[in-house]
Scaffold this active site. Structure first.
Site, PDB file in Angstrom:
ATOM      1  N   ARG A  52       0.914  -1.215   0.014  1.00 45.27           N
ATOM      2  CA  ARG A  52      -0.115  -0.001  -0.211  1.00 45.27           C
ATOM      3  C   ARG A  52       0.789   1.367  -0.070  1.00 45.27           C
ATOM      4  O   ARG A  52       1.889   1.473   0.716  1.00 45.27           O
ATOM      5  CB  ARG A  52      -0.761  -0.026   1.096  1.00 45.27           C
ATOM      6  N   GLU A  82      -4.970   6.677  -5.519  1.00 48.18           N
ATOM      7  CA  GLU A  82      -5.307   5.944  -6.908  1.00 48.18           C
ATOM      8  C   GLU A  82      -6.633   6.056  -7.389  1.00 48.18           C
ATOM      9  O   GLU A  82      -7.569   6.123  -6.558  1.00 48.18           O
ATOM     10  CB  GLU A  82      -5.010   4.273  -6.357  1.00 48.18           C
ATOM     11  N   HIS A 107      -1.014  -0.222  -9.699  1.00 53.73           N
ATOM     12  CA  HIS A 107      -1.565  -1.272  -8.966  1.00 53.73           C
ATOM     13  C   HIS A 107      -1.937  -2.438  -9.544  1.00 53.73           C
ATOM     14  O   HIS A 107      -3.056  -2.743  -9.616  1.00 53.73           O
ATOM     15  CB  HIS A 107      -2.619  -0.698  -8.244  1.00 53.73           C
TER      16      HIS A 107
END
Length: 357
Positions: free
Chosen positions: A272, A301, A323
Site C-alpha cells: 500500500r 489511486e 496497482h
C-alpha cells in the site's frame, strides 16, 4: 398488467471492462457500469458518487478502489447488496452496513471442477500461488535489470546501446519489511531462484516466527533471519515492503529508514502506498540517495493526471505500475462470476454466499 421494475445494479471501477460479460445475462437486472473512479474522500467526489449511485439496489465494487464508509452509505437509501472481492475489505464500513440491513458479500476466487486445459478458459491460480508475488518479482527484476529504462531508450534514442549496468541479485541481501504470506513467498523465490540472503523485520517478528515462515515455504530453519528495523534497512540490497496498512503502520518507511539504505539499494512496494512517506521517498529518489524504487501502489489511486510521479525525472531510477499486483484476467473473471451469482441469489431471495458482515 404492469411489468415489475428491474433491479438496478451498478458496477464500479471495472477498468478492464470484463464485468458486464458476467452481469449482462442476469434476468430482471438493469446493469450500469461506471469505470471512472470517484474519490469519496473529496467532497466533490462524494457528492458525485451519491448522485451516481443513489438509485441502485446493488453495487459491485473492486477491492479498495472506492471506499464505502458510513458518510457515503448513509446517502444511498436504496442500497441492499454491496459486493466486494476477497473476504476482507477495510475500506467498507461493515458494522454500519449490518445495522442498516445492507448485506456485504465477498468472493473466494475458487472455481470448482476439473477444467479442460486445452481450452482458453479463465481459471483461478492454484492454491499457494499469488499474483502479487509474481508482480513483486517483476518489479524487482525490472529495476535490477533496467528493463523499462532500456526499453524506452531503444525506442527514442537511435544510437542508445548498453548505457548502464544491471544488478546481479545472486548473493545479495533481500530484506522483507513484513514476513506474512506475501513476504514469505517473495522471500522463498529470492532464496531458491537467486541464492539471496534473506533478512526480515516487523514489529512482532521473532526468529522463532521467521523459522516457522521458512518451514511453510519448504526451507530449513535459519533461512530467514529476523533482524532489527535498522539492520534491515542498512544491510538489504533490495527492500520489499509487505505490511498491512493501518494507523500504526502508516509511514513505517520514512526519512530515517531511507537515509539508512545503501546508495546502491533498491526499494519495492507492492503493498500500500501510504506505508512509505511520500515526500521522503520522492526527495530521496530525486537526489539519487538510493539506486531506485519500483512502485505498484500509490498515495492516491488512480494516480492523478498531474501527479509528480507521472513526470518524475530525478537521479534515481523509478519503475511505475498502476496497482497491477492482483489484476490478472483469470482471478478477476472468477471474482466477477462469483459476484454475478450473488446477484442472481439476491433476486431469487436465496442465501447470499460469502457474506462478510
Amino acid at each position: 398488467m404492469a411489468t415489475a421494475a428491474k433491479t438496478k445494479v451498478a458496477i464500479l471501477d471495472d477498468y478492464g471492462g470484463i464485468a458486464k460479460d458476467h452481469f449482462d445475462s442476469i434476468n430482471n437486472a438493469e446493469v450500469s457500469s461506471f469505470p471512472e473512479t470517484l474519490d469519496p474522500g473529496l467532497s466533490d467526489g462524494r457528492d458525485q458518487l451519491v448522485e451516481r449511485l443513489k438509485s441502485f439496489q446493488v453495487i459491485s465494487t473492486m477491492r479498495e478502489r472506492t471506499p464505502f464508509k458510513s458518510d457515503l452509505l448513509s446517502q444511498l437509501p436504496n442500497l441492499k447488496l454491496l459486493l466486494t472481492t476477497g473476504v476482507r475489505n477495510a475500506s467498507l464500513d461493515l458494522d454500519w452496513a449490518a445495522k442498516h440491513e445492507i448485506v456485504v458479500a465477498g468472493t473466494t476466487g475458487a472455481k470448482p471442477g476439473d477444467p479442460d486445459h486445452s481450452k482458453d478458459t479463465h481459471l483461478p491460480p492454484p492454491p499457494g500461488y499469488d499474483s502479487t508475488t509474481q508482480h513483486t518479482w517483476a518489479l524487482i527484476l525490472s529495476l535490477a535489470s533496467r528493463i523499462p529504462h532500456d526499453d524506452a531508450a531503444l525506442q527514442t534514442k537511435p544510437k542508445q546501446w548498453q548505457s548502464g549496468y544491471a544488478v546481479a541479485l545472486g548473493g545479495k541481501t533481500l530484506g522483507l519489511c513484513g514476513l506474512g504470506k506475501l513476504g514469505t513467498t517473495t522471500a522463498r523465490i529470492g532464496a531458491l531462484a537467486f541464492g539471496m540472503r534473506i533478512i526480515a523485520w516487523s514489529e512482532s517478528l521473532t526468529q522463532e516466527k521467521a523459522d516457522a515462515a521458512a518451514k511453510t515455504a519448504g526451507l530449513p530453519a535459519g533461512t530467514f533471519k529476523a533482524v532489527s528495523k535498522e539492520e534491515l534497512f542498512r544491510q538489504a540490497d533490495v527492500v520489499s515492503v509487505h505490511y498491512v496498512l493501518s494507523d500504526r503502520s502508516r509511514g513505517i518507511v520514512g526519512k530515517e529508514e531511507l537515509s539508512q539504505m545503501k546508495s546502491s539499494a533498491m526499494l519495492v512496494n507492492s503493498s500500500r502506498g501510504p506505508l512509505i512517506d511520500e515526500d521522503a521517498l520522492y526527495d530521496a529518489l530525486d537526489r539519487g540517495a538510493i539506486r531506485g524504487a519500483a512502485l505498484d501502489v500509490w498515495w492516491q489511486e488512480p494516480l492523478p493526471a498531474d501527479s509528480r510521479w507521472r513526470s518524475y525525472s530525478g537521479k534515481s531510477e523509478l519503475v511505475r505500475s498502476p496497482h497491477m499486483g492482483y489484476v490478472n484476467a483469470d482471478t478477476m473473471n472468477v471474482w466477477y462470476a462469483e459476484q454475478a451469482e450473488n446477484v442472481r441469489r439476491f433476486l431469487a431471495g436465496e442465501q447470499i454466499l460469502n457474506r462478510i458482515n
